[in-house]
Design an enzyme around this catalytic site. Structure first.
Site, short mmCIF file in Angstrom:
data_model
loop_
_atom_site.label_atom_id
_atom_site.label_comp_id
_atom_site.label_asym_id
_atom_site.label_seq_id
_atom_site.Cartn_x
_atom_site.Cartn_y
_atom_site.Cartn_z
N ALA A 1 0.36 -1.21 -0.01
CA ALA A 1 -0.39 0.08 0.21
C ALA A 1 0.75 1.34 -0.28
O ALA A 1 0.60 2.50 -0.54
CB ALA A 1 -1.14 -0.06 1.24
N TYR A 2 1.89 1.41 0.47
CA TYR A 2 3.17 2.39 0.57
C TYR A 2 3.30 2.63 -0.93
O TYR A 2 3.16 3.63 -0.97
CB TYR A 2 4.35 2.27 1.69
CG TYR A 2 5.48 3.19 1.31
CD1 TYR A 2 4.85 4.13 2.34
CD2 TYR A 2 6.42 2.77 1.12
CE1 TYR A 2 6.01 5.28 2.90
CE2 TYR A 2 6.69 4.18 0.77
CZ TYR A 2 7.14 5.50 1.86
OH TYR A 2 7.92 6.55 1.92
#
Length: 237
Positions: free
Chosen positions: A148-149
């Protein structure tokens, strides 16, 4: 703040790279507005030197819009916006993946998106004017441990292209994609050695490396829609 110079807004400027860049700009006589989510020792140094510090929580739309309102109440123009606010979260907690993704999306993409849209008028009252997105070199290859980062930082890279087109020629919009810049005090020797070995130059450059990139983008009148890689040659290994 100086009456003659429009301030530079730096988000997430209470520590590490954001704090360093804010202090270097103040060294040059440049007024600074610094955002923070929680109080840290570096903020008092900024305040003592004349910087305006504003609390901001970019976890959701309401927090972002509240900050924009607060900013507009304190200044009617900006020399630049440096989107440095960031969170380092992984998919390590089962069941919290959606929450993690939503938070990273909000901090890394929604906040820059809304701030750029709503504050373009402040930038257009300054000449020159810049937006700089601080991304991450990880978007070049992705990350199995920080999906997600990496995805949200990749989205920030794309915002660089779109806003560069939308705001030209009045505002230049660029990005910086750093890799290892500063170790944390808790990083052990084994981790440090393994991380340094990932780059061709093999050094911990310190926050100055990012500041020099920022200074280049602010000073060069003929660069927009570009992401400056500051990774010590990781792509060579």
């Amino acid at each position: 703040m100086s009456a003659s110079l429009a301030p530079i807004l730096i988000t997430g400027a209470s520590q590490r790279i954001g704090l360093y860049c804010a202090e270097r700009l103040l060294d040059e006589g440049q007024p600074v507005i610094a955002t923070f989510r929680s109080e840290r020792p570096g903020l008092e140094r900024l305040r003592e030197r004349g910087a305006l510090t504003l609390h901001a929580d970019f976890a959701d739309e309401a927090g972002i819009l509240a900050f924009i309102g607060q900013l507009k109440a304190r200044t009617d123009r900006l020399r630049a916006i440096v989107h440095n606010a960031s969170e380092w979260l992984s998919e390590a907690t089962p069941g919290a993946e959606a929450q993690t993704f939503q938070r990273l999306f909000s901090v890394h993409m929604l906040a820059p998106y809304l701030i750029n849209l709503h504050c373009a008028e402040l930038l257009e009252r300054s000449s020159p004017a810049d937006i700089v997105h601080i991304g991450d070199d990880v978007t070049r290859k992705g990350s199995a441990a920080h999906i997600a980062y990496s995805a949200s930082k990749a989205g920030l890279d794309n915002l660089t292209l779109s806003f560069a087109t939308r705001l030209a020629p009045r505002v230049k919009v660029n990005g910086i994609a750093p890799a290892l810049i500063l170790f944390k005090p808790e990083d052990d020797a084994e981790y440090r050695a393994r991380t340094l070995a990932k780059s061709a130059l093999g050094i911990e450059p310190g926050a100055e490396a990012v500041y020099l990139g920022l200074r280049y983008l602010l000073d060069n009148p003929y660069v927009t829609g570009t992401t400056l890689t500051v990774n010590g040659g990781r792509h060579l290994k």
